[in-house]
Motif scaffolding. Structure first.
Motif, PDB file in Angstrom:
ATOM      1  N   LYS A  55       0.822  -1.225   0.020  1.00  0.00           N
ATOM      2  CA  LYS A  55      -0.083   0.023  -0.034  1.00  0.00           C
ATOM      3  C   LYS A  55       0.990   1.240  -0.198  1.00  0.00           C
ATOM      4  N   GLN A  56       1.896   1.367   0.855  1.00  0.00           N
ATOM      5  CA  GLN A  56       2.717   2.513   0.935  1.00  0.00           C
ATOM      6  C   GLN A  56       3.864   2.781  -0.417  1.00  0.00           C
ATOM      7  N   SER A  58       3.096   1.597  -3.087  1.00  0.00           N
ATOM      8  CA  SER A  58       2.140   2.253  -4.276  1.00  0.00           C
ATOM      9  C   SER A  58       1.745   3.595  -4.145  1.00  0.00           C
ATOM     10  N   ALA A  59       1.718   4.053  -2.898  1.00  0.00           N
ATOM     11  CA  ALA A  59       1.380   5.530  -2.613  1.00  0.00           C
ATOM     12  C   ALA A  59       2.405   6.341  -2.960  1.00  0.00           C
ATOM     13  N   PHE A  60       3.781   6.015  -2.674  1.00  0.00           N
ATOM     14  CA  PHE A  60       4.872   6.825  -3.089  1.00  0.00           C
ATOM     15  C   PHE A  60       5.082   6.951  -4.569  1.00  0.00           C
ATOM     16  N   THR A  61       4.966   5.611  -5.366  1.00  0.00           N
ATOM     17  CA  THR A  61       5.362   5.505  -6.795  1.00  0.00           C
ATOM     18  C   THR A  61       4.063   5.853  -7.588  1.00  0.00           C
ATOM     19  N   LYS A  62       2.854   5.830  -6.787  1.00  0.00           N
ATOM     20  CA  LYS A  62       1.711   6.104  -7.742  1.00  0.00           C
ATOM     21  C   LYS A  62       1.475   5.243  -8.762  1.00  0.00           C
ATOM     22  N   ASP A  63       1.960   3.826  -8.311  1.00  0.00           N
ATOM     23  CA  ASP A  63       1.919   2.591  -9.283  1.00  0.00           C
ATOM     24  C   ASP A  63       1.529   1.483  -8.515  1.00  0.00           C
ATOM     25  N   PRO A 151      10.715  10.185  -5.580  1.00  0.00           N
ATOM     26  CA  PRO A 151       9.342  10.045  -5.218  1.00  0.00           C
ATOM     27  C   PRO A 151       9.337   9.574  -3.712  1.00  0.00           C
ATOM     28  N   TYR A 155       7.305  11.594  -0.798  1.00  0.00           N
ATOM     29  CA  TYR A 155       6.178  11.056  -0.074  1.00  0.00           C
ATOM     30  C   TYR A 155       6.606  11.132   1.536  1.00  0.00           C
TER      31      TYR A 155
END
Length: 158
Positions: A55-56, A58-63, A151, A155
């Motif tokens: 989850k984290q 994905s949040a910092f990479t936006k993928d 990124p 983040y």
């Protein structure tokens, strides 16, 4: 200490793993390894958690990311463009992964080693990435800051 090729093969259960004892970036030697040092204001535990939590990540990479903080666990990052397996995890200190872009030949992996050391005021992260061919060096060397470190800084500082 680097994990041996035999140890990695046992963990992965695959054939054709790239050698972890590739040449280093010395004058006259091929560019088959990367060494980067990055400072973060966050604690080692925070960075370790972000890099190994889907989850984290994905949040910092936006993928999309699939990753678990367990040795031997497979991962898929950046929507499946990067894949591999965790080889060695020492909580809040070290992440060693068999790592590959999905477009590489099947069964071919490089070794990514991330060391986290507490500093003032946060963490010094040291990346060593080895076991790839010279023609991959530029893209990988440029990709780590662009896809990971920049990124991640944003983040953690948000």
């Amino acid at each position: 200490m680097w994990i041996t090729r035999r140890q990695m093969s046992l963990v992965l259960g695959v054939v054709g793993v790239a050698s972890a004892d590739a040449q280093t970036n010395k004058t006259g030697a091929g560019k088959t390894s990367i060494h980067q040092t990055i400072d973060f204001k966050a604690a080692p535990a925070r960075i370790y958690e972000v890099l190994l939590d889907a989850k984290q990540f994905s949040a910092f990479t936006k993928d999309a990311a699939e990753v678990q903080p367990q040795p031997g666990a497979a991962f898929r990052l950046f929507g499946g463009r990067i894949e591999g397996r965790n080889i060695e995890l020492i909580a809040n200190q070290r992440i060693v992964q068999a790592w590959r872009p999905a477009y590489w030949d099947a069964g071919v992996y490089s070794i990514v080693r991330i060391e986290l050391a507490a500093g003032s005021p946060g963490t010094r992260l040291v990346l060593d990435h080895a076991g790839f061919s010279e023609d991959k060096w530029e893209g990988l060397n440029d990709g780590w800051p662009k896809m990971y470190w920049e990124p991640l800084h944003k983040y953690l500082n948000a």
